[in-house]
Design an enzyme around this catalytic site. Structure first.
Site, PDB file in Angstrom:
ATOM      1  N   ASP A  50     -12.425  -5.066 -11.573  1.00 21.46           N
ATOM      2  CA  ASP A  50     -11.172  -5.807 -11.404  1.00 21.46           C
ATOM      3  C   ASP A  50     -10.974  -6.794 -12.547  1.00 21.46           C
ATOM      4  O   ASP A  50     -11.710  -7.775 -12.664  1.00 21.46           O
ATOM      5  CB  ASP A  50     -11.190  -6.558 -10.072  1.00 21.46           C
ATOM      6  CG  ASP A  50     -11.116  -5.620  -8.887  1.00 21.46           C
ATOM      7  OD1 ASP A  50     -10.148  -4.839  -8.809  1.00 21.46           O
ATOM      8  OD2 ASP A  50     -12.031  -5.648  -8.040  1.00 21.46           O
ATOM      9  N   GLY A  62     -15.515  -3.397  -1.967  1.00 25.12           N
ATOM     10  CA  GLY A  62     -16.272  -4.466  -2.603  1.00 25.12           C
ATOM     11  C   GLY A  62     -17.282  -5.059  -1.662  1.00 25.12           C
ATOM     12  O   GLY A  62     -18.481  -4.761  -1.715  1.00 25.12           O
ATOM     13  N   ASP A 102      -7.324   0.167  -2.018  1.00 26.14           N
ATOM     14  CA  ASP A 102      -8.147  -0.943  -2.509  1.00 26.14           C
ATOM     15  C   ASP A 102      -7.855  -2.199  -1.704  1.00 26.14           C
ATOM     16  O   ASP A 102      -6.727  -2.703  -1.717  1.00 26.14           O
ATOM     17  CB  ASP A 102      -7.818  -1.172  -3.995  1.00 26.14           C
ATOM     18  CG  ASP A 102      -8.654  -2.285  -4.616  1.00 26.14           C
ATOM     19  OD1 ASP A 102      -9.590  -2.789  -3.957  1.00 26.14           O
ATOM     20  OD2 ASP A 102      -8.361  -2.638  -5.779  1.00 26.14           O
ATOM     21  N   GLY A 103      -8.886  -2.682  -1.021  1.00 23.20           N
ATOM     22  CA  GLY A 103      -8.763  -3.934  -0.292  1.00 23.20           C
ATOM     23  C   GLY A 103      -9.070  -3.774   1.180  1.00 23.20           C
ATOM     24  O   GLY A 103      -8.385  -3.015   1.878  1.00 23.20           O
ATOM     25  N   HIS A 109      -9.168  -1.713 -12.945  1.00 23.10           N
ATOM     26  CA  HIS A 109      -7.966  -2.124 -12.228  1.00 23.10           C
ATOM     27  C   HIS A 109      -7.447  -3.397 -12.892  1.00 23.10           C
ATOM     28  O   HIS A 109      -8.026  -4.468 -12.708  1.00 23.10           O
ATOM     29  CB  HIS A 109      -8.335  -2.350 -10.755  1.00 23.10           C
ATOM     30  CG  HIS A 109      -7.217  -2.847  -9.908  1.00 23.10           C
ATOM     31  ND1 HIS A 109      -7.427  -3.377  -8.643  1.00 23.10           N
ATOM     32  CD2 HIS A 109      -5.873  -2.901 -10.111  1.00 23.10           C
ATOM     33  CE1 HIS A 109      -6.262  -3.731  -8.121  1.00 23.10           C
ATOM     34  NE2 HIS A 109      -5.306  -3.469  -8.985  1.00 23.10           N
ATOM     35  N   HIS A 154     -15.606   0.344  -9.759  1.00 21.21           N
ATOM     36  CA  HIS A 154     -14.297  -0.312  -9.838  1.00 21.21           C
ATOM     37  C   HIS A 154     -14.463  -1.705 -10.456  1.00 21.21           C
ATOM     38  O   HIS A 154     -15.245  -2.526  -9.968  1.00 21.21           O
ATOM     39  CB  HIS A 154     -13.735  -0.415  -8.418  1.00 21.21           C
ATOM     40  CG  HIS A 154     -12.335  -0.919  -8.323  1.00 21.21           C
ATOM     41  ND1 HIS A 154     -11.232  -0.108  -8.500  1.00 21.21           N
ATOM     42  CD2 HIS A 154     -11.842  -2.146  -8.042  1.00 21.21           C
ATOM     43  CE1 HIS A 154     -10.129  -0.818  -8.335  1.00 21.21           C
ATOM     44  NE2 HIS A 154     -10.470  -2.065  -8.057  1.00 21.21           N
ATOM     45  N   GLY A 204      -6.106 -10.043  -5.908  1.00 22.71           N
ATOM     46  CA  GLY A 204      -6.578 -11.352  -6.338  1.00 22.71           C
ATOM     47  C   GLY A 204      -7.984 -11.694  -5.898  1.00 22.71           C
ATOM     48  O   GLY A 204      -8.738 -12.294  -6.653  1.00 22.71           O
ATOM     49  N   SER A 253     -16.500  -2.058  -5.720  1.00 20.65           N
ATOM     50  CA  SER A 253     -15.867  -3.047  -6.591  1.00 20.65           C
ATOM     51  C   SER A 253     -16.887  -4.097  -7.014  1.00 20.65           C
ATOM     52  O   SER A 253     -17.458  -4.808  -6.184  1.00 20.65           O
ATOM     53  CB  SER A 253     -14.702  -3.729  -5.870  1.00 20.65           C
ATOM     54  OG  SER A 253     -14.247  -4.803  -6.658  1.00 20.65           O
ATOM     55  N   MET A 270      -2.391  -0.815  -2.953  1.00 18.27           N
ATOM     56  CA  MET A 270      -3.145  -2.016  -2.556  1.00 18.27           C
ATOM     57  C   MET A 270      -3.041  -2.195  -1.045  1.00 18.27           C
ATOM     58  O   MET A 270      -1.942  -2.199  -0.487  1.00 18.27           O
ATOM     59  CB  MET A 270      -2.603  -3.264  -3.255  1.00 18.27           C
ATOM     60  CG  MET A 270      -2.908  -3.358  -4.748  1.00 18.27           C
ATOM     61  SD  MET A 270      -4.665  -3.342  -5.173  1.00 18.27           S
ATOM     62  CE  MET A 270      -5.286  -4.782  -4.317  1.00 18.27           C
ATOM     63  N   MET A 315      -5.188  -6.320 -13.208  1.00 11.84           N
ATOM     64  CA  MET A 315      -4.221  -7.203 -12.537  1.00 11.84           C
ATOM     65  C   MET A 315      -3.830  -8.261 -13.560  1.00 11.84           C
ATOM     66  O   MET A 315      -4.242  -9.424 -13.488  1.00 11.84           O
ATOM     67  CB  MET A 315      -4.875  -7.819 -11.287  1.00 11.84           C
ATOM     68  CG  MET A 315      -4.993  -6.811 -10.146  1.00 11.84           C
ATOM     69  SD  MET A 315      -6.266  -7.252  -8.954  1.00 11.84           S
ATOM     70  CE  MET A 315      -7.675  -6.521  -9.753  1.00 11.84           C
ATOM     71  N   MET A 328      -8.652  -9.585 -14.003  1.00 14.02           N
ATOM     72  CA  MET A 328      -7.589 -10.510 -13.563  1.00 14.02           C
ATOM     73  C   MET A 328      -7.380 -11.586 -14.616  1.00 14.02           C
ATOM     74  O   MET A 328      -8.350 -12.081 -15.198  1.00 14.02           O
ATOM     75  CB  MET A 328      -7.978 -11.173 -12.244  1.00 14.02           C
ATOM     76  CG  MET A 328      -8.345 -10.198 -11.137  1.00 14.02           C
ATOM     77  SD  MET A 328      -8.616 -11.067  -9.581  1.00 14.02           S
ATOM     78  CE  MET A 328      -9.331  -9.752  -8.578  1.00 14.02           C
TER      79      MET A 328
HETATM   80  C1  DX5 Z   1      -8.674  -7.348  -4.988  1.00 16.55           C
HETATM   81  C2  DX5 Z   1      -9.410  -6.310  -5.778  1.00 16.55           C
HETATM   82  C3  DX5 Z   1     -10.297  -5.451  -4.986  1.00 16.55           C
HETATM   83  C4  DX5 Z   1     -11.424  -6.179  -4.290  1.00 16.55           C
HETATM   84  C5  DX5 Z   1     -11.738  -5.445  -3.035  1.00 16.55           C
HETATM   85  O1  DX5 Z   1      -7.652  -7.856  -5.746  1.00 16.55           O
HETATM   86  O2  DX5 Z   1      -8.483  -5.461  -6.424  1.00 16.55           O
HETATM   87  O3  DX5 Z   1     -10.817  -4.390  -5.774  1.00 16.55           O
HETATM   88  O4  DX5 Z   1     -12.582  -6.266  -5.069  1.00 16.55           O
HETATM   89  O5  DX5 Z   1     -12.676  -6.152  -2.313  1.00 16.55           O
HETATM   90  P1  DX5 Z   1     -12.915  -5.887  -0.749  1.00 16.55           P
HETATM   91  O6  DX5 Z   1     -13.391  -4.459  -0.643  1.00 16.55           O
HETATM   92  O7  DX5 Z   1     -13.960  -6.872  -0.395  1.00 16.55           O
HETATM   93  O8  DX5 Z   1     -11.612  -6.101  -0.063  1.00 16.55           O
HETATM   94 ZN    ZN Z   2      -9.278  -3.659  -7.382  1.00 15.13          ZN
END
Ligand code: DX5
Ligand code: ZN
Length: 224
Positions: free
Chosen positions: A35, A198, A176-177, A66, A33, A143, A10, A138, A68, A37
């Site tokens: 994100d 990430g 993810d997460g 992704h 990936h 976030g 990510s 998730m 959000m 937002m």
């Molecule tokens: C959170 C994101 C994730 C995030 C994951 O809302 O959707 O993709 O980047 O990060 P890590 O792997 O550090 O939890």
């Molecule tokens: Zn994500």
């Protein structure tokens, strides 16, 4: 049939001032990936289509977007049009039938993904998911990066895998997460085959080594 794990670093945990170099550091991964937002669907703001288009132009690997964001039906097809491999929208953000978004994404040449937050049950989406290529479960509240993995959501991953293995669905099961060396095996054993990471990748001294290690752990858990 043995599943092949896909590792999707990510970019949220990368250095945004050096995005092009940061994409090169994860060239050994499967998907990048990204994100997106909007500060409405989630309490954070990242980047939008113009920046994702710039990332697409330099990324050595396919983009996994992704979203959000609110009103995904309006914005999601734009990410497919710029060439993203997979575009995922949140079920909770869709105001209409998510299948309409899936149709638009596929028509624009992308895989269509549906994401569910930790508190969103899978029931109610099992039929709809027949029109999707990816289910993103998730494993943290969306976030922010760097949060702790929520193991309580694994029954949803197991149920999704069961639906795939019995032929009811044909899709990637993505988590993810909070995915890292301590958690990836349980996610793989539960049935995930795409792993977003990430902080575990970009926080490592050597992202390429972190990717290889995560992939090996997931592969062992999938075949084990
Ligand atoms: C959170 C994101 C994730 C995030 C994951 O809302 O959707 O993709 O980047 O990060 P890590 O792997 O550090 O939890
Ligand atoms: Zn994500």
């Amino acid at each position: 049939m043995p599943r092949t794990p896909l590792i999707a670093p990510s970019l949220l945990s990368a250095d945004f001032a050096r995005i092009a170099e940061e994409t090169q550091r994860v060239a050994d991964a499967d998907w990048l990936h990204v994100d997106v937002m909007d500060a409405h669907f989630v309490p954070n703001l990242t980047l939008g289509r113009p920046v994702v288009e710039a990332i697409q132009a330099v990324s050595p690997i396919p983009l996994d977007c992704h979203l959000m964001i609110e009103a995904p039906e309006r914005w999601a097809p734009g990410y497919a049009e710029l060439g993203a491999k997979n575009v995922t929208v949140h079920a909770e953000a869709c105001t209409g039938d998510p299948r309409d978004v899936a149709r638009d994404l596929r028509a624009a040449g992308a895989l269509a993904g549906l994401a569910i937050k930790p508190g969103t049950p899978l029931e109610g989406y099992e039929e709809i998911l027949r029109d999707f290529d990816t289910l993103l479960v998730m494993t943290v509240e969306p976030g922010f990066g760097g949060q702790s993995f929520i193991a309580d959501v694994l029954p949803k991953v197991r149920r999704a895998r069961e639906l795939v293995d019995t032929g009811h669905l044909t899709l990637f099961v993505e988590v993810d997460g909070g995915i890292n060396a301590d958690t990836i095996e349980q996610a793989a054993e539960a049935g995930a085959d795409v792993f977003v990471a990430g902080s575990a990748v970009y926080g490592a001294d050597d992202p390429a080594r972190a990717i290889a290690a995560l992939r090996a752990q997931a592969a062992a858990a999938l075949t084990g």
